[in-house]
Design an enzyme around this catalytic site. Structure first.
Site, PDB file in Angstrom:
ATOM      1  N   ARG A  40       0.813  -1.212   0.000  1.00 10.19           N
ATOM      2  CA  ARG A  40       0.000   0.000   0.000  1.00 10.19           C
ATOM      3  C   ARG A  40       0.853   1.273   0.000  1.00 10.19           C
ATOM      4  O   ARG A  40       0.398   2.308  -0.464  1.00 10.19           O
ATOM      5  CB  ARG A  40      -0.945   0.002   1.211  1.00 10.19           C
ATOM      6  CG  ARG A  40      -2.134  -0.909   1.004  1.00 10.19           C
ATOM      7  CD  ARG A  40      -3.036  -0.892   2.206  1.00 10.19           C
ATOM      8  NE  ARG A  40      -4.348  -1.434   1.876  1.00 10.19           N
ATOM      9  CZ  ARG A  40      -5.303  -1.615   2.774  1.00 10.19           C
ATOM     10  NH1 ARG A  40      -5.104  -1.309   4.035  1.00 10.19           N
ATOM     11  NH2 ARG A  40      -6.470  -2.105   2.401  1.00 10.19           N
ATOM     12  N   LYS A 177     -17.554 -15.017   6.187  1.00 13.98           N
ATOM     13  CA  LYS A 177     -18.945 -14.670   6.487  1.00 13.98           C
ATOM     14  C   LYS A 177     -19.799 -14.400   5.253  1.00 13.98           C
ATOM     15  O   LYS A 177     -19.502 -13.516   4.462  1.00 13.98           O
ATOM     16  CB  LYS A 177     -18.979 -13.450   7.408  1.00 13.98           C
ATOM     17  CG  LYS A 177     -18.418 -13.746   8.783  1.00 13.98           C
ATOM     18  CD  LYS A 177     -18.378 -12.519   9.651  1.00 13.98           C
ATOM     19  CE  LYS A 177     -19.658 -12.358  10.461  1.00 13.98           C
ATOM     20  NZ  LYS A 177     -19.609 -11.119  11.261  1.00 13.98           N
ATOM     21  N   GLY A 331      -6.835  -7.433   1.001  1.00 13.12           N
ATOM     22  CA  GLY A 331      -6.972  -8.189   2.239  1.00 13.12           C
ATOM     23  C   GLY A 331      -6.340  -9.564   2.142  1.00 13.12           C
ATOM     24  O   GLY A 331      -5.245  -9.731   1.612  1.00 13.12           O
ATOM     25  N   GLY A 354     -12.623  -4.115   1.637  1.00 16.44           N
ATOM     26  CA  GLY A 354     -14.005  -3.632   1.717  1.00 16.44           C
ATOM     27  C   GLY A 354     -14.337  -2.656   0.602  1.00 16.44           C
ATOM     28  O   GLY A 354     -15.428  -2.697   0.033  1.00 16.44           O
TER      29      GLY A 354
HETATM   30  C1  3PG Z   1      -8.584  -1.694   5.166  1.00 12.22           C
HETATM   31  O1  3PG Z   1      -7.514  -2.124   5.585  1.00 12.22           O
HETATM   32  O2  3PG Z   1      -9.548  -2.431   4.883  1.00 12.22           O
HETATM   33  C2  3PG Z   1      -8.709  -0.232   4.921  1.00 12.22           C
HETATM   34  O3  3PG Z   1      -7.535   0.426   5.242  1.00 12.22           O
HETATM   35  C3  3PG Z   1      -9.884   0.317   5.685  1.00 12.22           C
HETATM   36  O4  3PG Z   1      -9.712   0.108   7.058  1.00 12.22           O
HETATM   37  P1  3PG Z   1     -10.988   0.029   8.000  1.00 12.22           P
HETATM   38  O5  3PG Z   1     -11.720  -1.217   7.583  1.00 12.22           O
HETATM   39  O6  3PG Z   1     -10.460  -0.034   9.395  1.00 12.22           O
HETATM   40  O7  3PG Z   1     -11.820   1.257   7.741  1.00 12.22           O
HETATM   41 MG    MG Z   2     -11.361  -3.593   6.291  1.00 13.93          MG
END
Ligand code: 3PG
Ligand code: MG
Length: 379
Positions: A40, A177, A331, A354
């Protein structure tokens, strides 16, 4: 103007001698004070270099972890600041945005504090652009603002999946999930030719089909919705076999014993399905190799445990091998691809987890909407 309808870096020129606030997503994995994956940070470099080359002074800001509105030593950005200094000398990094409660509540006072002394704002924080937080949606209302190169590219790629995918378009979803992913499954069913489902969430679907799931992860309150999707003939493919752990075994601890067995779709009492089986791995690989577009988000099993990594590894290898245009959501699936040394063979690894799902689901993000607002107000 970028194709996504938000201003581009070029719209901010001239930048000579200007101070630019860069919202980045440097929420990187850190273990014992050491960054384990700096993707990132590296992903923001094209934007940073462009701004510096055009004479701007860049000050970056990010959230890190989920501190609750006040400083917490373990969420200090020091390791990130150090890595940034190596990769992008001359860029200052502000304190963790979430050390201030005004960040997540989108407090106008905090926005004012954040933008003081700046001439322009750039959002390159794709991974956080689904959050209506102060640093994402606030500054564009006050400063000339633009999307950075990373944000632009992410939106172009993920938006392109919705709008003009080469077919067949196969989506592979995993993770634990169903409740987190059901809406994105529904959206993907509208654009993909088939949605393949593995990971912990497949057991809720298998239960909806009438199979016994033993002690596997299962969200009972989602069974009816899964059944409704299956009943309506949705193009969903579920595992035909599963790798399971006997009662008494411990996830992540092979030395604790516990038999590991391949089974079909019916799991005996007390057994826990923890990976897709070899037959399913082969079937999913075939689908990926025959596709022309692939989107993958979420591991197929508990790949941190070597006994249950085969499904995720086989899928990652197929995605790497495939001649399709391949996109991996952020992720855990991005971490898996990196762990298997395959990152270089994927067309696009999203920096957002997300955020990439929300963009696929809704076709827009709060951070993009805010930048569009800026165009109206400042251009
Ligand atoms: C992540 O790692 O999914 C993003 O940086 C967003 O982080 P957050 O889900 O804590 O808002
Ligand atoms: Mg997240």
């Amino acid at each position: 103007m970028a194709s996504i309808g938000v201003p581009s870096l070029e719209d901010l020129l001239p930048l000579e001698g200007r101070r630019v606030l860069l919202r980045a997503d440097f929420n990187v994995p850190v273990r014992d004070g050491v960054i384990t994956d700096d993707l990132r940070i590296r992903a923001a470099l094209p934007t940073i270099v462009w701004l510096q080359e055009h004479g701007a002074t860049v000050v970056a800001c990010t959230h890190f972890g989920r501190p609750k509105g006040k400083p917490e030593p373990r969420y200090d950005v020091a390791p990130i600041r150090a890595r940034l200094a190596e990769l992008a000398p001359g860029v200052e990094l502000l304190e963790n945005l979430r050390f201030n409660a005004g960040e997540t509540t989108n407090d106008p006072g905090f926005v004012a504090e954040l933008i003081a002394g700046f001439d322009a704002y750039v959002n390159d924080a794709f991974g956080a652009s689904h959050r209506e937080h102060a640093s994402i949606v606030g500054p564009p209302l006050h400063l000339p603002s633009a999307a950075g190169r990373l944000l632009e590219r992410e939106v172009e790629v993920l938006g392109g999946l919705r709008e003009h995918p080469n077919r067949p378009f196969i989506a592979v979803l995993g993770g634990s999930k169903v409740s987190d992913k059901l809406r994105v499954i529904e959206s993907l069913l509208e654009v993909a030719d088939e949605v393949l489902i593995g990971g912990g969430m497949c057991f809720t679907f298998l239960k909806a089909m009438g199979h016994a799931v033993g002690a596997s992860l299962c969200e009972d309150d989602m069974v009816d919705r899964c059944r409704a999707l299956l009943d309506r003939g949705a193009a969903i493919r579920l595992p035909s076999d599963v790798t399971a752990l006997a009662p008494g075994g411990k996830i992540g601890d092979p030395s604790a014993g516990g038999e590991v067995r391949q089974m079909g779709r019916s799991i005996p009492d007390g057994w826990m399905g923890l990976d897709i089986g070899p037959g399913t791995s082969a079937e999913f690989s075939d689908a990926v190799l025959e596709a022309r577009t692939v989107f993958w988000n979420g591991p197929m099993g508990v790949f941190e445990d070597p006994r249950f990594e085969a499904g995720t590894r086989t899928l990652a290898e197929a995605v790497a091998e495939s001649t399709a245009f391949t996109v991996v959501g952020g992720g855990d699936s991005a971490a898996a691809v990196a762990q298997f040394g395959l990152a270089g063979q994927i067309d696009h690894i999203s920096t957002g987890g997300g955020a990439s799902l929300e963009l696929l689901e809704q076709g827009d993000l709060p951070g993009l909407a805010a930048l569009r607002q800026s165009r109206k107000d400042t251009a």
